[in-house]
Design a protein around this motif. Structure first.
Motif, PDB file in Angstrom:
ATOM      1  N   LEU A 102      45.364  42.036  48.357  1.00 37.88           N
ATOM      2  CA  LEU A 102      44.048  41.399  48.258  1.00 37.88           C
ATOM      3  C   LEU A 102      42.988  42.397  47.807  1.00 37.88           C
ATOM      4  N   PHE A 103      43.120  43.640  48.253  1.00 41.49           N
ATOM      5  CA  PHE A 103      42.151  44.659  47.852  1.00 41.49           C
ATOM      6  C   PHE A 103      42.216  44.943  46.348  1.00 41.49           C
ATOM      7  N   VAL A 104      43.412  45.004  45.773  1.00 37.43           N
ATOM      8  CA  VAL A 104      43.505  45.326  44.342  1.00 37.43           C
ATOM      9  C   VAL A 104      43.239  44.101  43.463  1.00 37.43           C
ATOM     10  N   GLU A 105      43.441  42.897  44.031  1.00 33.46           N
ATOM     11  CA  GLU A 105      43.293  41.693  43.222  1.00 33.46           C
ATOM     12  C   GLU A 105      41.819  41.379  42.940  1.00 33.46           C
ATOM     13  N   GLY A 106      40.970  41.621  43.933  1.00 34.13           N
ATOM     14  CA  GLY A 106      39.537  41.381  43.735  1.00 34.13           C
ATOM     15  C   GLY A 106      38.834  42.696  43.471  1.00 34.13           C
ATOM     16  N   ASN A 107      37.524  42.672  43.539  1.00 23.90           N
ATOM     17  CA  ASN A 107      36.771  43.924  43.410  1.00 23.90           C
ATOM     18  C   ASN A 107      36.042  44.173  44.718  1.00 23.90           C
ATOM     19  N   HIS A 108      36.712  44.920  45.603  1.00 26.87           N
ATOM     20  CA  HIS A 108      36.163  45.120  46.938  1.00 26.87           C
ATOM     21  C   HIS A 108      35.550  46.509  47.063  1.00 26.87           C
ATOM     22  N   TYR A 124      45.126  48.740  40.702  1.00 30.03           N
ATOM     23  CA  TYR A 124      43.933  47.896  40.738  1.00 30.03           C
ATOM     24  C   TYR A 124      43.856  46.997  39.506  1.00 30.03           C
ATOM     25  N   ALA A 125      43.459  45.744  39.716  1.00 26.74           N
ATOM     26  CA  ALA A 125      43.376  44.796  38.599  1.00 26.74           C
ATOM     27  C   ALA A 125      42.023  44.892  37.892  1.00 26.74           C
ATOM     28  N   PHE A 126      40.980  45.185  38.650  1.00 26.01           N
ATOM     29  CA  PHE A 126      39.610  45.224  38.113  1.00 26.01           C
ATOM     30  C   PHE A 126      39.294  43.991  37.269  1.00 26.01           C
ATOM     31  N   GLU A 127      39.611  42.819  37.793  1.00 24.85           N
ATOM     32  CA  GLU A 127      39.235  41.583  37.112  1.00 24.85           C
ATOM     33  C   GLU A 127      37.725  41.423  37.191  1.00 24.85           C
ATOM     34  N   ARG A 128      37.151  40.889  36.157  1.00 23.77           N
ATOM     35  CA  ARG A 128      35.702  40.689  36.153  1.00 23.77           C
ATOM     36  C   ARG A 128      35.382  39.253  36.530  1.00 23.77           C
ATOM     37  N   ARG A 129      34.640  39.062  37.601  1.00 21.28           N
ATOM     38  CA  ARG A 129      34.200  37.701  37.937  1.00 21.28           C
ATOM     39  C   ARG A 129      32.692  37.704  38.103  1.00 21.28           C
ATOM     40  N   GLU A 130      32.122  36.546  38.027  1.00 20.63           N
ATOM     41  CA  GLU A 130      30.654  36.463  38.039  1.00 20.63           C
ATOM     42  C   GLU A 130      30.098  36.360  39.447  1.00 20.63           C
ATOM     43  N   LEU A 131      28.824  36.645  39.545  1.00 20.30           N
ATOM     44  CA  LEU A 131      28.096  36.417  40.781  1.00 20.30           C
ATOM     45  C   LEU A 131      27.202  35.203  40.551  1.00 20.30           C
ATOM     46  N   PHE A 182      24.170  33.779  47.976  1.00 22.10           N
ATOM     47  CA  PHE A 182      24.844  34.466  46.880  1.00 22.10           C
ATOM     48  C   PHE A 182      26.324  34.130  46.957  1.00 22.10           C
ATOM     49  N   LEU A 183      26.939  33.806  45.834  1.00 19.80           N
ATOM     50  CA  LEU A 183      28.382  33.631  45.818  1.00 19.80           C
ATOM     51  C   LEU A 183      28.964  34.736  44.940  1.00 19.80           C
ATOM     52  N   GLU A 184      29.506  35.775  45.579  1.00 20.09           N
ATOM     53  CA  GLU A 184      30.037  36.930  44.866  1.00 20.09           C
ATOM     54  C   GLU A 184      31.533  36.705  44.660  1.00 20.09           C
ATOM     55  N   LYS A 185      31.871  36.175  43.472  1.00 25.60           N
ATOM     56  CA  LYS A 185      33.257  35.736  43.243  1.00 25.60           C
ATOM     57  C   LYS A 185      34.244  36.896  43.208  1.00 25.60           C
ATOM     58  N   ILE A 201      31.640  32.252  58.367  1.00 28.00           N
ATOM     59  CA  ILE A 201      33.063  31.907  58.328  1.00 28.00           C
ATOM     60  C   ILE A 201      33.789  32.613  57.186  1.00 28.00           C
ATOM     61  N   CYS A 202      33.053  33.097  56.196  1.00 28.43           N
ATOM     62  CA  CYS A 202      33.699  33.803  55.077  1.00 28.43           C
ATOM     63  C   CYS A 202      34.292  35.110  55.610  1.00 28.43           C
ATOM     64  N   PRO A 203      35.615  35.299  55.455  1.00 27.18           N
ATOM     65  CA  PRO A 203      36.236  36.499  56.040  1.00 27.18           C
ATOM     66  C   PRO A 203      35.882  37.773  55.285  1.00 27.18           C
ATOM     67  N   VAL A 204      35.334  37.619  54.076  1.00 25.08           N
ATOM     68  CA  VAL A 204      34.926  38.779  53.282  1.00 25.08           C
ATOM     69  C   VAL A 204      33.440  38.628  52.924  1.00 25.08           C
ATOM     70  N   GLY A 205      32.990  39.361  51.943  1.00 27.69           N
ATOM     71  CA  GLY A 205      31.569  39.290  51.578  1.00 27.69           C
ATOM     72  C   GLY A 205      31.313  38.427  50.367  1.00 27.69           C
ATOM     73  N   ALA A 206      32.116  37.348  50.204  1.00 28.46           N
ATOM     74  CA  ALA A 206      31.943  36.501  49.021  1.00 28.46           C
ATOM     75  C   ALA A 206      30.732  35.586  49.167  1.00 28.46           C
ATOM     76  N   ILE A 207      30.469  35.103  50.400  1.00 30.98           N
ATOM     77  CA  ILE A 207      29.308  34.245  50.628  1.00 30.98           C
ATOM     78  C   ILE A 207      28.295  35.033  51.454  1.00 30.98           C
ATOM     79  N   LEU A 208      27.126  35.257  50.880  1.00 30.27           N
ATOM     80  CA  LEU A 208      26.094  36.016  51.587  1.00 30.27           C
ATOM     81  C   LEU A 208      24.815  35.193  51.623  1.00 30.27           C
ATOM     82  N   LYS A 209      24.158  35.236  52.766  1.00 31.63           N
ATOM     83  CA  LYS A 209      22.893  34.515  52.884  1.00 31.63           C
ATOM     84  C   LYS A 209      21.797  35.378  52.257  1.00 31.63           C
TER      85      LYS A 209
END
Lengths: 182, 235
Positions: free
Chosen positions: B92-98, B127-134, B142-145, B199-207
């Motif tokens: 999961l760490f290499v698949e996203g950009n954490h 590492y995949a370093f896929e680029r996704r949008e915010l 904020f939705l940090e994809k 409820i978001c287990p990571v930092g993808a959804i931020l207020k």
């Protein structure tokens, strides 16, 4: 017996990991008793003058010079350690990964909001400048790395415990609080 | 009390009611089975696989397994399973950009907490370093994809009064990403925005307009490994 020799370098990093090494405070006196420093920004020795036992590298590889220094370290150090998030996974510089280099350079030198006067649209191109790589690479994707010390920066205690364990041959038992990714 | 089931996890005796999910029963008995996609009371998704245990020598996700008489002795904290879980965390760490140092959720992030628990020094995968949008269109979120681990918690849990989800998956396979309903998210309440972040287990959804509320040293996983609360509850 001669003391173990340490070399350090900062590649695409912010020198924060080196600062953290200095954060061991008065233990730096003990460190000097334990080890000898060779190539390192700490003593300003610019080139390897002998073979080293431990190489501590902060920062990832973002240009050809970084790669050259890294390979030089691998050649001259028996044990190579990735220190900090940038060395381990590219860190903040790697946030440019996935964006084409041209786009990054355009933003930095031509189109960015903070770019001042650049009517001739000059892009730095002196042949002395290292070439920027397509992305920022973690160290272990370029050379073999023996150990990893995570953190941004790794805590001073972690650096201290790790170096002492290595040079004294004691087993490293890291407390939970010491390994953090931020 | 014929529906009471007795079984063991790594030799520890546990009791629960027939049909209860293994991961919930384990927690009630003071046994921590790591989760990223599971949320008690919500229909399980079984998507993250981090709760994989071994039942009768078969790999099963504990969040989708209702317990019954045949559970026997369940393996949970064996070196083999710990390595499988560590591998999932690394993947999961290499698949996203954490980029933990730049993330508001750092210290309170479940994925990071599991990285600490399993002493992940470096992922074994490239590492995949896929680029996704915010996506910052919502006034509250904020939705940090780049950080999404596709657990589907937000899709399953964050809904309006008509039952419509604020979040959904878009694309498939390599192009799969989390997305937010623009019209719904424009009017999301503060409470629901906060719940989505929690409820978001990571930092993808931020207020928005809050951040770094807890100082370093006082965050969830600064001093104690993830799951300590469950393990302590039965001591």
């Amino acid at each position: 017996m001669s003391k173990p020799i340490i070399a350090t370098a900062s590649l695409a990093g912010c020198f924060g990991c080196h600062m953290s090494l200095l954060d061991i405070d008065e233990r730096i006196l003990k460190l000097i008793e334990l080890v000898e420093f060779n190539k390192s920004p700490i003593d300003d020795i610019k080139t390897f003058t002998k073979e080293c036992d431990i190489g501590l590298i902060e920062g990832g590889c973002c240009n050809t010079e970084n790669i050259e220094v890294l390979k030089d370290f691998r050649k001259n150090c028996k044990i190579l350690i990735s220190v900090g998030e940038c060395a381990i996974m590219g860190g903040l510089p790697a946030m440019r990964n996935g964006i084409p280099v041209k786009e990054c350079l355009d933003e930095a030198y031509l189109d960015g909001l903070t770019v001042g006067e650049n009517k001739e649209k000059i892009m730095p191109n002196d042949e002395e400048l290292p070439i920027i790589t397509d992305k920022v690479y973690p160290l272990h994707e370029i050379v073999k790395v023996d150990y990893y010390l995570p953190g941004c920066p790794p805590k001073a205690d972690l650096l201290w415990e790790a170096v002492v364990a290595l040079v004294t041959g004691k087993e490293l038992d890291i407390p939970y609080e010491l390994v953090k990714f931020d | 009390m014929s529906d009471t089931i007795k079984f063991t996890i790594d030799g520890k005796e546990c009791t629960g009611k027939k049909g209860q999910l293994l991961v919930d029963v384990a927690a009630e008995n003071g046994v921590y089975i790591p989760v990223l996609c599971h949320w008690k009371g919500v229909k399980p998704a079984g998507s993250c696989r981090i709760c994989t245990v071994k039942v009768n020598n078969r790999y099963v996700t504990a969040c989708t397994l209702p317990i019954d008489e045949n559970c026997g002795d369940i393996e949970n904290n064996t070196p083999e399973l710990q390595d499988i879980r560590k591998a999932i965390v690394e993947m999961l760490f290499v698949e996203g950009n954490h980029f933990c140092p730049a993330c508001e959720k750092s210290g309170d992030c479940d994925l990071q907490g599991l990285g600490y628990k399993y002493q992940m020094m470096v992922p074994r995968f490239p590492y995949a370093f896929e680029r996704r949008e915010l996506d910052a269109k919502s006034p509250k979120i904020f939705l940090e994809k780049n950080r999404c681990i596709f657990c589907k918690r937000c899709i399953r849990m964050i809904k309006d009064e008509k039952g419509r989800s604020y979040f959904a998956f878009k694309g498939r396979g390599k192009t799969l990403e989390i997305s937010m309903d623009e019209k719904l998210a424009a009017n999301i309440s503060d409470e629901l925005a906060q719940e989505a972040m929690d409820i978001c287990p990571v930092g993808a959804i931020l207020k928005k307009e809050v951040g770094f509320v807890n100082p370093i040293g006082k965050r969830k996983y600064d001093n104690e490994p993830i799951g300590s609360d469950i393990e302590k509850s039965q001591q």
